[in-house]
Design a protein around this motif. Structure first.
Motif, short mmCIF file in Angstrom:
data_model
loop_
_atom_site.label_atom_id
_atom_site.label_comp_id
_atom_site.label_asym_id
_atom_site.label_seq_id
_atom_site.Cartn_x
_atom_site.Cartn_y
_atom_site.Cartn_z
N GLU A 64 47.35 42.45 32.61
CA GLU A 64 46.21 43.20 32.96
C GLU A 64 46.16 43.38 34.43
N ALA A 65 45.75 42.16 35.10
CA ALA A 65 45.84 42.11 36.52
C ALA A 65 47.05 42.95 37.35
N ALA A 66 48.14 42.72 36.79
CA ALA A 66 49.28 43.73 37.55
C ALA A 66 48.98 45.26 37.22
N GLU A 67 48.72 45.64 35.84
CA GLU A 67 48.51 46.87 35.51
C GLU A 67 47.39 47.32 36.51
N ARG A 68 46.22 46.63 36.73
CA ARG A 68 45.21 47.26 37.44
C ARG A 68 45.53 47.38 38.84
N VAL A 69 46.13 46.58 39.67
CA VAL A 69 46.73 46.55 40.87
C VAL A 69 47.56 47.86 41.05
N MET A 70 48.47 47.97 40.16
CA MET A 70 49.38 49.24 40.25
C MET A 70 48.66 50.56 40.03
N GLN A 71 47.72 50.58 39.06
CA GLN A 71 46.98 51.78 38.60
C GLN A 71 46.32 52.32 39.85
N GLU A 78 49.73 55.12 32.89
CA GLU A 78 50.77 54.40 32.12
C GLU A 78 51.84 54.25 32.85
N LEU A 79 52.26 52.96 33.03
CA LEU A 79 53.16 52.41 33.89
C LEU A 79 54.27 51.61 33.13
N PHE A 80 55.44 51.67 33.54
CA PHE A 80 56.51 50.62 33.23
C PHE A 80 56.42 49.25 34.18
N LEU A 81 56.04 48.14 33.82
CA LEU A 81 56.02 46.97 34.73
C LEU A 81 57.00 45.86 34.32
N GLN A 82 57.38 45.03 35.13
CA GLN A 82 58.29 44.04 34.83
C GLN A 82 58.16 42.91 35.53
N GLN A 83 57.82 41.72 35.19
CA GLN A 83 57.28 40.60 35.76
C GLN A 83 58.84 40.05 36.11
N PHE A 84 59.07 39.65 37.41
CA PHE A 84 60.48 39.36 37.89
C PHE A 84 60.67 38.12 38.55
N HIS A 85 59.61 37.53 39.28
CA HIS A 85 59.64 36.18 39.79
C HIS A 85 58.35 35.87 40.19
N VAL A 86 58.41 34.47 40.35
CA VAL A 86 57.01 33.81 40.82
C VAL A 86 57.29 33.14 42.26
N PHE A 87 56.41 33.29 43.43
CA PHE A 87 56.92 33.02 44.66
C PHE A 87 55.77 31.71 44.72
N THR A 115 48.77 30.16 48.31
CA THR A 115 48.46 31.13 47.07
C THR A 115 49.86 31.30 46.53
N ILE A 116 49.93 31.24 45.17
CA ILE A 116 51.23 31.42 44.54
C ILE A 116 51.16 33.01 43.86
N SER A 117 51.96 33.62 44.10
CA SER A 117 52.30 35.14 43.59
C SER A 117 53.01 35.24 42.59
N ILE A 118 52.57 36.30 41.60
CA ILE A 118 53.36 36.50 40.43
C ILE A 118 54.13 38.07 40.75
N GLY A 119 55.41 38.22 40.90
CA GLY A 119 55.74 39.63 41.54
C GLY A 119 56.25 40.39 40.12
N TYR A 120 55.74 41.62 40.25
CA TYR A 120 56.12 42.62 39.16
C TYR A 120 56.60 43.76 39.97
N TYR A 121 57.59 44.63 39.24
CA TYR A 121 57.82 45.79 39.74
C TYR A 121 57.71 46.75 38.81
N ALA A 122 57.34 48.14 39.31
CA ALA A 122 57.03 49.29 38.55
C ALA A 122 58.15 50.28 38.75
N LEU A 123 58.28 51.00 37.88
CA LEU A 123 59.31 52.35 38.01
C LEU A 123 58.37 53.43 37.71
N VAL A 124 58.44 54.34 38.73
CA VAL A 124 57.30 55.36 38.54
C VAL A 124 58.01 56.66 39.14
#
Length: 242
Positions: A64-71, A78-87, A115-124
């Motif tokens: 939900e946080a990733a979707e909010r940030v991207m929106q 409506e976004l396609f999101l993919q979690q890809f890595h934890v930094f 801070t630990i970051s969870i990486g998501y990419y979006a295809l738009v």
């Protein structure tokens, strides 16, 4: 211009409402004029750029946080999101150097040392995005992937990891989100070549795509081309809604 008060309010909100040591970093990919682009933000009063991101609120899930940030940055619901890595490296970047670059007066009591970051990419679809900065930044715009400048934090590294993940997962991801509803086979091939970083044989690509069962040919043709007008295609409904 004085940004101290908004910054103090932001730090207070993070301390009270968010998980301070856990954040989202987003790589928003768009395809335009045969280029793969990423959406970047420029911090107020500087020429320093970074990826969209934000902290995770205590009342929302990571997705939900990733979707909010991207929106908030794209204006898309409506976004396609993919979690890809934890930094999560112990030292990801020089914090003091970053704070100086962006003139951020950090209150140590309300900001985590790590801070630990969870990486998501979006295809738009590039044309549908309305790039929107947040209150800490004053510009949000597309950058061609091969022209991305030196970024704040470890965001150049995050883009590299996201791009590698997209390449590995290319055949399993609905790249229809990067294209308009209808397109030609050469346009689809150029998208694949741009992501992969190397040319593809046109005949083999056509055979592979038609054998995949993910495309349907339309009756319309692409007008205004110098050669015979090619047919337009679209992804099947199941593929485009993935």
């Amino acid at each position: 211009m004085d940004y101290n008060q908004p910054t103090k309010n932001f730090q207070k909100e993070v301390a009270e409402q968010c998980i301070r040591y856990l954040s989202i970093d987003g790589v928003i990919f768009g395809f335009h004029q045969n280029q793969l682009n990423v959406l970047l933000l420029r911090w107020k009063g500087t020429n320093e750029w970074c990826l969209p991101g934000g902290f995770i609120r205590k009342t929302e899930s990571v997705d939900e946080a990733a979707e909010r940030v991207m929106q908030e940055r794209t204006g898309l619901n409506e976004l396609f999101l993919q979690q890809f890595h934890v930094f999560g490296a112990v030292v990801r970047y020089d914090q003091d150097a970053v704070w100086r670059k962006i003139n951020l007066n950090v209150d140590a009591d309300s900001w985590s040392e790590r801070t630990i970051s969870i990486g998501y990419y979006a295809l738009v679809e590039h044309s549908k995005v309305v790039p929107t900065p947040d209150f800490l930044t004053e510009e949000c715009r597309w950058w061609p992937l091969d022209e991305v400048p030196g970024l704040l934090f470890d965001h150049n590294h995050i883009i590299e990891v996201a791009t590698r993940a997209l390449r590995r997962q290319l055949n399993d991801q609905p790249i229809s989100h990067l294209l308009p509803e209808s397109f030609t086979i050469p346009e689809l091939q150029r998208l694949h070549e741009t992501i992969l970083g190397h040319p593809l044989d046109a005949r083999n690509f056509y055979k592979k795509m038609m054998a995949s069962g993910t495309l349907e040919r339309l009756t319309e043709r692409r007008a205004g081309t110098p050669h015979k007008a090619p047919y337009l295609y679209r992804f099947t409904r199941s593929e485009s809604q993935a």
